[in-house]
Scaffold this active site. Structure first.
Site, PDB file in Angstrom:
ATOM      1  N   GLU A 363       0.839  -1.214   0.000  1.00 56.73           N
ATOM      2  CA  GLU A 363       0.000   0.000   0.000  1.00 56.73           C
ATOM      3  C   GLU A 363       0.867   1.255   0.000  1.00 56.73           C
ATOM      4  O   GLU A 363       0.502   2.299   0.539  1.00 56.73           O
ATOM      5  CB  GLU A 363      -0.951   0.025   1.205  1.00 56.73           C
ATOM      6  CG  GLU A 363      -1.947  -1.116   1.229  1.00 56.73           C
ATOM      7  CD  GLU A 363      -3.143  -0.892   0.320  1.00 56.73           C
ATOM      8  OE1 GLU A 363      -3.339   0.246  -0.149  1.00 56.73           O
ATOM      9  OE2 GLU A 363      -3.870  -1.856   0.062  1.00 56.73           O
ATOM     10  N   THR A 365       5.308   1.963  -0.023  1.00 56.59           N
ATOM     11  CA  THR A 365       6.406   1.785   0.921  1.00 56.59           C
ATOM     12  C   THR A 365       6.552   3.009   1.831  1.00 56.59           C
ATOM     13  O   THR A 365       6.019   4.086   1.539  1.00 56.59           O
ATOM     14  CB  THR A 365       7.731   1.580   0.172  1.00 56.59           C
ATOM     15  OG1 THR A 365       8.037   2.775  -0.572  1.00 56.59           O
ATOM     16  CG2 THR A 365       7.656   0.392  -0.788  1.00 56.59           C
TER      17      THR A 365
END
Length: 379
Positions: A363, A365
């Site tokens: 989702e 880094t």
């Protein structure tokens, strides 16, 4: 802000925690050891409406707000981060994009069964050589009459082979980079849609993660989500909400690690001594609790901003960044407090330690979250 739930939100939190402890907790170790997709649990969740928590009632959802949704992800992840990520991906980046950008026909055809839990949804953006840089993807979609022909591959896709529909990003105009990305609702079983390598991960066992392969996969034009070139906007809008969900997953993991550490540290041995007698252990517990509280405020503040329809992109990025780092640090301390026992599968903290790391990666880094935050600061 003062974190204070409404009576309705508290009742929902209590209800879903009771469900999680009754239906998911007894299966958590088995899921981790067997790596089998927990369809039986998901069917029970569907029966309670938990696969459509923020979806409006007109599309068969529970019509709960974002605060209640991230609350649910936290509670689910507290007992099983594997189930937590399945629900988070199914909701944040599969169901909600259709709600936000789909036509009425698409909502009736896809969103309703997703909300009812009749099928699970996935999201496919990442490729073997294109992760954080979406414009570098090579999957293409070429229009031929009333169809698009998809070719390429996606990697590390949650619920990839189990999902009934996958939101797939593909290039419809390679010259336009971000503005050449379009979004498609790809259905399981479509000709040319195949599954590749299934990943064997260090954690989140049971959450199917695999490669998707498209070889002249024909997708009807009516399955395109919004207009051509809108894919990047759809992906970013979806990930904004998804970050709060993954932040809540990290929060649930860390909360359980703290609870287990407090329990372990307070247990006395035959001499009457306990690990908590050590000031070093007390300091670790204090730091864990403080950082969990800080992360909780960030996460629920971002969710509340979304509910109030305020810009929340940066706040969501901050919440996800901090919560993921916090979960990693808290689970490391939990293993340390448990000593050699924390390094064995006899204690849940070993699993929590393995599960926490990936929250810093998917989702978006931690580095991507920093770019989002810095861009806003410098604009």
């Amino acid at each position: 802000m003062q974190l204070q739930f409404t009576e309705e939100q508290e009742q929902f939190r209590s209800k879903i925690r009771e469900f999680c402890e009754r239906e998911i907790e007894p299966r958590a170790v088995e899921i981790d050891c067997s790596d089998i997709y927990p369809w039986d649990i998901l069917k029970k969740m569907a029966g309670e409406g938990y696969l459509g928590i923020p979806i409006p009632a007109e599309y068969c959802g529970l019509a709960k707000n974002s605060v209640s949704y991230v609350n649910a992800i936290e509670e689910i992840s507290r007992v099983s981060a594997s189930v937590g990520v399945i629900v988070a991906v199914h909701t944040s980046v599969s169901s909600l994009p259709i709600l936000m950008f789909g036509t009425e026909e698409q909502k009736q055809r896809f969103l309703v069964p997703l909300a009812k839990g009749e099928m699970i949804g996935g999201f496919a953006l990442t490729e073997p050589s294109a992760g954080s840089d979406a414009a570098s993807q090579t999957t293409t979609a070429v229009r031929e009459g009333d169809e698009y022909i998809l070719n390429g591959a996606k990697s590390f896709i949650t619920s990839g082979s189990e999902g009934g529909v996958i939101i797939v990003m593909a290039m419809t105009d390679t010259k336009k980079r971000h503005h050449g990305i379009s979004s498609f609702i790809v259905e399981k079983g479509m000709p040319g849609f195949k599954y590749g390598v299934k990943e064997h991960k260090m954690g989140l066992m049971g959450s199917d993660t695999c490669e998707l392969i498209f070889e002249d996969c024909r997708v009807p034009v009516e399955n395109r989500l919004s207009d051509e070139g809108e894919g990047f906007k759809i992906a970013m809008a979806s990930l904004d909400g998804g970050r709060s969900g993954i932040g809540a997953q990290a929060l649930g993991i860390a909360q359980r690690a703290l609870e287990e550490s407090v329990r372990f540290a307070g247990a006395k041995d035959r001499s009457g001594a306990a690990p908590a007698d050590s000031q070093a252990v007390q300091f670790m517990l204090a730091d864990m609790a403080t950082n969990i509280t800080a992360a909780r405020l960030l996460i629920y503040s971002a969710a509340d901003m979304k509910d109030r329809k305020e810009p929340f992109t940066v706040n969501s990025a901050m919440a996800k960044l901090y919560a993921a780092q916090m979960a990693r640090d808290v689970t490391i301390k939990a293993v340390q407090i448990h000593g050699h026992q924390g390094c064995t599968d006899r204690h849940i903290v070993e699993r929590l330690f393995r599960e926490a790391k990936v929250t810093e990666i998917y989702e978006g880094t931690n580095e991507v979250q920093r770019l989002v935050i810095a861009k806003r600061l410098l604009s």
